[in-house]
Design a protein around this motif. Sequence first.
Motif, PDB file in Angstrom:
ATOM      1  N   ALA A  12      56.095  28.565  51.967  1.00  0.00           N
ATOM      2  CA  ALA A  12      55.902  28.229  50.749  1.00  0.00           C
ATOM      3  C   ALA A  12      55.033  29.547  50.479  1.00  0.00           C
ATOM      4  O   ALA A  12      53.704  28.916  50.995  1.00  0.00           O
ATOM      5  CB  ALA A  12      55.549  27.381  49.666  1.00  0.00           C
ATOM      6  N   VAL A  13      55.519  30.517  50.416  1.00  0.00           N
ATOM      7  CA  VAL A  13      53.707  31.591  49.891  1.00  0.00           C
ATOM      8  C   VAL A  13      54.239  31.439  48.644  1.00  0.00           C
ATOM      9  O   VAL A  13      54.871  32.317  47.768  1.00  0.00           O
ATOM     10  CB  VAL A  13      54.460  33.036  50.862  1.00  0.00           C
ATOM     11  CG1 VAL A  13      53.355  33.950  50.196  1.00  0.00           C
ATOM     12  CG2 VAL A  13      53.802  32.286  52.299  1.00  0.00           C
ATOM     13  N   ARG A  55      47.212  36.374  58.444  1.00  0.00           N
ATOM     14  CA  ARG A  55      46.857  37.026  57.443  1.00  0.00           C
ATOM     15  C   ARG A  55      47.678  38.183  56.051  1.00  0.00           C
ATOM     16  O   ARG A  55      47.721  38.344  55.519  1.00  0.00           O
ATOM     17  CB  ARG A  55      48.490  38.558  59.035  1.00  0.00           C
ATOM     18  CG  ARG A  55      48.394  39.346  58.493  1.00  0.00           C
ATOM     19  CD  ARG A  55      49.772  39.452  60.131  1.00  0.00           C
ATOM     20  NE  ARG A  55      49.218  41.117  59.607  1.00  0.00           N
ATOM     21  CZ  ARG A  55      50.854  41.395  60.852  1.00  0.00           C
ATOM     22  NH1 ARG A  55      50.799  41.109  61.774  1.00  0.00           N
ATOM     23  NH2 ARG A  55      51.198  42.817  60.930  1.00  0.00           N
ATOM     24  N   ILE A  56      48.542  36.396  56.335  1.00  0.00           N
ATOM     25  CA  ILE A  56      49.090  36.500  54.853  1.00  0.00           C
ATOM     26  C   ILE A  56      48.340  36.348  53.939  1.00  0.00           C
ATOM     27  O   ILE A  56      48.371  36.776  52.409  1.00  0.00           O
ATOM     28  CB  ILE A  56      50.968  35.272  54.898  1.00  0.00           C
ATOM     29  CG1 ILE A  56      51.697  35.862  55.565  1.00  0.00           C
ATOM     30  CG2 ILE A  56      51.081  34.873  53.399  1.00  0.00           C
ATOM     31  CD1 ILE A  56      52.926  34.900  56.271  1.00  0.00           C
ATOM     32  N   GLU A  57      47.532  35.216  53.752  1.00  0.00           N
ATOM     33  CA  GLU A  57      46.538  35.111  52.940  1.00  0.00           C
ATOM     34  C   GLU A  57      45.217  36.391  52.734  1.00  0.00           C
ATOM     35  O   GLU A  57      45.374  35.986  51.240  1.00  0.00           O
ATOM     36  CB  GLU A  57      45.618  33.341  53.425  1.00  0.00           C
ATOM     37  CG  GLU A  57      46.261  32.221  52.995  1.00  0.00           C
ATOM     38  CD  GLU A  57      45.777  30.988  53.679  1.00  0.00           C
ATOM     39  OE1 GLU A  57      45.846  30.249  53.691  1.00  0.00           O
ATOM     40  OE2 GLU A  57      44.639  31.884  55.192  1.00  0.00           O
ATOM     41  N   ARG A  64      48.429  31.867  47.512  1.00  0.00           N
ATOM     42  CA  ARG A  64      48.365  30.475  48.457  1.00  0.00           C
ATOM     43  C   ARG A  64      49.183  30.656  49.352  1.00  0.00           C
ATOM     44  O   ARG A  64      50.635  31.110  49.058  1.00  0.00           O
ATOM     45  CB  ARG A  64      48.434  29.261  47.119  1.00  0.00           C
ATOM     46  CG  ARG A  64      48.189  28.460  48.133  1.00  0.00           C
ATOM     47  CD  ARG A  64      47.867  26.793  46.778  1.00  0.00           C
ATOM     48  NE  ARG A  64      49.769  26.419  47.249  1.00  0.00           N
ATOM     49  CZ  ARG A  64      49.733  25.329  45.880  1.00  0.00           C
ATOM     50  NH1 ARG A  64      50.080  25.900  44.198  1.00  0.00           N
ATOM     51  NH2 ARG A  64      51.558  24.726  45.918  1.00  0.00           N
ATOM     52  N   VAL A  65      49.219  29.305  50.285  1.00  0.00           N
ATOM     53  CA  VAL A  65      50.391  29.432  51.458  1.00  0.00           C
ATOM     54  C   VAL A  65      49.927  28.050  51.815  1.00  0.00           C
ATOM     55  O   VAL A  65      49.180  27.433  52.304  1.00  0.00           O
ATOM     56  CB  VAL A  65      50.009  30.601  52.716  1.00  0.00           C
ATOM     57  CG1 VAL A  65      50.795  30.847  53.762  1.00  0.00           C
ATOM     58  CG2 VAL A  65      49.350  31.789  52.227  1.00  0.00           C
ATOM     59  N   ASP A  66      51.716  27.492  51.292  1.00  0.00           N
ATOM     60  CA  ASP A  66      51.359  25.364  51.682  1.00  0.00           C
ATOM     61  C   ASP A  66      52.603  25.798  52.964  1.00  0.00           C
ATOM     62  O   ASP A  66      53.327  26.563  52.983  1.00  0.00           O
ATOM     63  CB  ASP A  66      52.015  25.497  51.249  1.00  0.00           C
ATOM     64  CG  ASP A  66      51.497  25.208  49.644  1.00  0.00           C
ATOM     65  OD1 ASP A  66      50.269  25.082  49.878  1.00  0.00           O
ATOM     66  OD2 ASP A  66      51.418  25.142  48.212  1.00  0.00           O
ATOM     67  N   ARG A  67      52.018  25.594  54.523  1.00  0.00           N
ATOM     68  CA  ARG A  67      52.981  24.699  55.590  1.00  0.00           C
ATOM     69  C   ARG A  67      54.251  24.292  54.794  1.00  0.00           C
ATOM     70  O   ARG A  67      54.128  23.208  54.596  1.00  0.00           O
ATOM     71  CB  ARG A  67      52.642  24.416  56.363  1.00  0.00           C
ATOM     72  CG  ARG A  67      51.655  24.987  57.053  1.00  0.00           C
ATOM     73  CD  ARG A  67      50.690  24.424  58.365  1.00  0.00           C
ATOM     74  NE  ARG A  67      49.695  25.529  59.375  1.00  0.00           N
ATOM     75  CZ  ARG A  67      50.182  25.334  60.105  1.00  0.00           C
ATOM     76  NH1 ARG A  67      50.645  24.680  61.139  1.00  0.00           N
ATOM     77  NH2 ARG A  67      49.321  26.232  61.265  1.00  0.00           N
TER      78      ARG A  67
END
Length: 86
Positions: A12-13, A55-57, A64-67
């Motif tokens: 979830a980006v 890379r996305i962050e 924010r990036v959530d697994r």
Amino acid sequence: MSYEIAERLGLAVWVKDLKAARSLGRLGNIHYMSKRLKYVFLYVDGKKADQMIRRIEQMHFVTRVDRSLRRELETEFHKPTRLTSG
């Protein structure tokens, strides 16, 4: 000929700009984009997940990036025991 199913990880980006977030499609498969909550759910290769997250962050529009926690959820369900009164 045998095919191997690639292990994939859901991310979830959370983004500032949905138009710029379309570029995440180059890094993985976009599954869903929420206009109201401003997040993108995408699938990436599980073996390269850590480097993809880094890379996305670094992208300017990402907050924010959530697994995905799907792997930690129990998927085998048991029939509940029936309570008897008396």
